[in-house]
Design an enzyme around this catalytic site. Structure first.
Site, PDB file in Angstrom:
ATOM      1  N   VAL A   1       0.853  -1.316   0.524  1.00 37.84           N
ATOM      2  CA  VAL A   1      -0.230   0.035   0.095  1.00 37.84           C
ATOM      3  C   VAL A   1       1.244   1.469  -0.057  1.00 37.84           C
ATOM      4  O   VAL A   1       0.679   2.715  -0.866  1.00 37.84           O
ATOM      5  CB  VAL A   1      -1.005   0.431   1.295  1.00 37.84           C
ATOM      6  CG1 VAL A   1      -1.679   0.753   1.093  1.00 37.84           C
ATOM      7  CG2 VAL A   1      -1.343  -1.279   1.231  1.00 37.84           C
TER       8      VAL A   1
ATOM      9  N   GLY B   1      -1.879 -14.966  -4.338  1.00 44.06           N
ATOM     10  CA  GLY B   1      -1.250 -13.588  -3.567  1.00 44.06           C
ATOM     11  C   GLY B   1      -2.669 -13.375  -2.774  1.00 44.06           C
ATOM     12  O   GLY B   1      -2.376 -12.229  -2.749  1.00 44.06           O
TER      13      GLY B   1
ATOM     14  N   ASP C   1     -10.887 -11.068  10.007  1.00 44.97           N
ATOM     15  CA  ASP C   1     -10.816  -9.036   9.458  1.00 44.97           C
ATOM     16  C   ASP C   1     -12.016  -8.776   9.000  1.00 44.97           C
ATOM     17  O   ASP C   1     -11.990  -7.405   9.312  1.00 44.97           O
ATOM     18  CB  ASP C   1      -9.663  -9.836   8.235  1.00 44.97           C
ATOM     19  CG  ASP C   1      -9.657  -9.007   6.828  1.00 44.97           C
ATOM     20  OD1 ASP C   1      -8.986  -7.631   7.398  1.00 44.97           O
ATOM     21  OD2 ASP C   1     -10.580  -8.276   6.188  1.00 44.97           O
TER      22      ASP C   1
ATOM     23  N   LYS D   1     -13.658  -4.333  10.160  1.00 44.49           N
ATOM     24  CA  LYS D   1     -13.950  -3.408   9.449  1.00 44.49           C
ATOM     25  C   LYS D   1     -15.632  -3.408   9.908  1.00 44.49           C
ATOM     26  O   LYS D   1     -15.858  -2.481   9.591  1.00 44.49           O
ATOM     27  CB  LYS D   1     -13.864  -4.569   7.769  1.00 44.49           C
ATOM     28  CG  LYS D   1     -12.458  -4.021   7.541  1.00 44.49           C
ATOM     29  CD  LYS D   1     -12.740  -4.788   6.497  1.00 44.49           C
ATOM     30  CE  LYS D   1     -11.227  -5.021   5.440  1.00 44.49           C
ATOM     31  NZ  LYS D   1     -11.461  -6.316   4.133  1.00 44.49           N
TER      32      LYS D   1
END
Lengths: 434, 434
Positions: free
Chosen positions: B14, B185, B199, B203
């Site tokens: 990122v 990936g 995860d 969020k």
């Protein structure tokens, strides 16, 4: 803290919707804005019985609102481009911020109005002008600010999309569906603006200018309506794996910028091809983010009011709150819900999909249904498969009504304890999201 | 105008994406922000060959960035919660605004960090923490500010959605697809965070707090993963008219607030049921706007960078521009494109659907294909129907390659002039929107 004072011009569909939303959600809206927001002056030719105007100043001459020295924000919801243009100009000249839902006004006279606002140090907010309640203008101006926008394509007229959806779903003819849309109030008595693409062209021009950083140029849009679409074209499109949508398309190419509204065939598997009925959606392709899509109601009193009020909150936040804290971290300056009661999963209610292996003989299903009934859960759908290779057990799949998680788990324990049931019961929660 | 100075901590996926987007789109981004934005200091344990750091100060100790007196905004892209928490705290203590993509940090330590930021008069922006490049945090905090949010449901983990999509499309088994996702990936070597829903829970907690105005409460989320979903459940769901998605759901009920992540069956016709592969989407139900949906890439270098840079622009706009003009009317303070070349429709290139009636005899199709070929347009697909009731003419439907509108129109004139063709040629433009 000194409230932000709003003058509301127009008490029609969107005006009364805005009045209703601001009244109903006043405390949450003020907590988000960080300052109380009050409608203090309404300008309308006549009262609307849906709006309780007690304690609010009412003027029959909307220009009295634009000149009222008390007011910070003038909300223009009268529509049209002649009086509205004068009203907005007067408000700007009097140092007011303006919020408007008027796509024709912005598309045709935006350049001059923005220049006047700039000179006066006020802003014109127009989120409601495109795609009703979908925050697409905020997405383009702010959320996607990192991107070069390559192209965008939108279903930005709900009436046209309703007609095309009905034609596809029911094999109906354009004129036949149009008549129904008029009866339902989706289409005007004169449907030209909607079905010939003028309304979509107004909105496309606004989106394109935001995407590409260019002045509004309404006269440059190519516009073709949907009245020529025949039922057989709808069918052949389907046969080829496509759907017909009335799209507004803006694209930056090496040769120049495309600005066009026309019926378009798009692959049926694209998400935007599945946006049906009166709903709107805008697909935006940015160089960094890739494709993003924004979907929601493109018209109607409260969806449009949602965007009008968001603009009011935006102006209020900028006017009244220290710049570093313009928007509170969690959106509310005073948390609306500082001590919420978070339910445990036991207390949650949903519907369930159940899968189990049961012996293939009479009475088993009745036992299972009884256990569920004792838990106040009923069976809504059932798939019973033939035994595989003459096995004595068969897969049984049930869709249940909504029930409480704890009850369902107890029922599953009981079902698993039945001698006729082999192995565990698989469960997946079901939500209609309707 | 004095530039806004950015310190970037972390040059991983990122970080290098953010560096690339800010460099590539510098002029458009600065025109949108109304002020130049410059990366002046990078903190990273090692250089990244993808980033040309010439002219940029580089520190191996990221805390040097947080303490650099030159810097206005610290961008935290190192991930994890230990060092990241210290780094953000240090930046705040030094009066810096913070931009972060770190969902775990915000979900688990947001309450304390926001309080520290509030006390220092700085802001923490975290658009990239949820759903990558989709501006969902801006939508909830600003675009939907008028609404009481009733519920939201999101596909907010791309790895999980990729696995469920592959299971459905190809009838594959969970573990088999997971291995492929790891090879591609999409999934980490330890896939627990993704497939067990942790995860997504991070969020969901952030979205729920924004929706309902409540503190972040990560420990209250019910979390169930997708590793137990069997291929037969995927099939039965389909048979029942449903799809299985791994959803994060937050709902305000009379009893309290539901916060849950689990596999969920939803009607196949819902738009969100058709969000496939690694894409994310969040469906939000507001009391005024109704349902709105936000769709896009939820991960990846540049989609995430898109959100990081949008946050930087947001802070820069608030810092540097007079409050009434925080965001320019058309998004750019100096129009990026003051005199654009808008193409006439003649110059536009698209593919076409053509429908015509032709005599049912040899050679007609060849003549039509020849006319199109002269216009550099080829036939990509063809439907030729049997003659109806022994009529001498048959409907002919063609899908063409992309060609220029003017050429196509001339070709249509020639096709209509053929004696074997009866009546006009219907045309609909075709766009792949891919």
């Amino acid at each position: 803290m000194k409230p932000v004072k709003v003058g509301l011009c127009g008490l029609g569909t969107v005006g009364s919707g805005t009045f209703a939303v601001l009244s109903r959600n006043q405390s949450a809206i003020s907590a988000r804005a960080g300052v109380p927001i009050e409608i203090v002056h309404v300008g309308a030719r006549r009262d609307n019985p849906a709006c309780d105007l007690a304690g609010v100043k009412v003027s029959r001459d909307i220009f009295d609102v634009a000149r009222d020295p008390e007011i910070d924000i003038v909300v223009e919801l009268i529509g049209g481009t002649t009086t509205a243009r004068e009203l907005v100009s007067t408000a700007i000249a009097n140092g007011k911020h303006v919020v408007t839902a008027n796509k024709a006004l912005i598309a045709e006279f935006g350049n001059e109005l923005f220049a006047a606002a700039q000179a006066q140090g006020v802003s014109i907010a127009f989120e409601a002008a495109v795609a009703g309640g979908i925050p697409i203008i905020k997405a383009l101006r702010e959320g996607l600010a990192a991107n070069q926008i390559e192209w965008l394509a939108g279903i930005i007229n709900g009436t046209g999309n309703f007609i095309l959806t009905e034609m596809r779903d029911k094999g109906r003819d354009f004129h036949d569906v149009l008549k129904e849309a008029q009866a339902l109030g989706y289409a005007e008595a004169d449907p030209t603006f909607d079905v010939e693409g003028i309304d979509a062209a107004h909105k496309l021009v606004i989106l394109a200018s935001l995407a590409f950083g260019m002045p509004l140029q309404f006269d440059k849009v190519f516009t073709e309506g949907i009245s020529q679409i025949a039922p057989e074209d709808v069918n052949y499109a389907q046969e080829l794996g496509y759907r017909i949508k009335h799209l507004g398309i803006a694209r930056q190419t090496e040769a120049g910028i495309e600005l066009r509204v026309h019926p378009t065939m798009i692959p049926a598997k694209r998400l935007i091809a599945n946006v049906d009925g009166v709903m709107n959606a805008v697909l935006v392709k940015g160089d960094a983010v890739g494709p993003t899509l924004y979907y929601g109601a493109g018209a109607g009193a409260e969806p449009t009011a949602s965007a009008v009020v968001a603009d009011i909150v935006d102006v209020a936040r900028t006017l009244s709150v220290s710049t570093s804290q313009r928007v509170a971290h969690l959106g509310f300056h005073a948390l609306a819900n500082p001590n919420p009661n978070i339910l445990s999963m036991d207390e949650v209610e949903t519907a369930y999909y159940l899968r189990l292996l049961a012996e293939d003989r009479p009475g088993v299903l009745a036992k299972i249904a009884n256990i569920l009934a004792e838990a106040h859960i009923s069976v809504e759908a059932l798939i019973q498969k033939e035994p595989i290779n003459g096995a004595a057990e068969v897969p049984l799949i049930l869709l249940t009504s909504r029930g409480r998680e704890r009850q369902l788990m107890l029922a599953i324990d009981k079902i698993e304890a039945l001698s006729e049931v082999h192995g565990g019961v698989t469960h997946i929660r079901v939500e209609s999201l309707g």
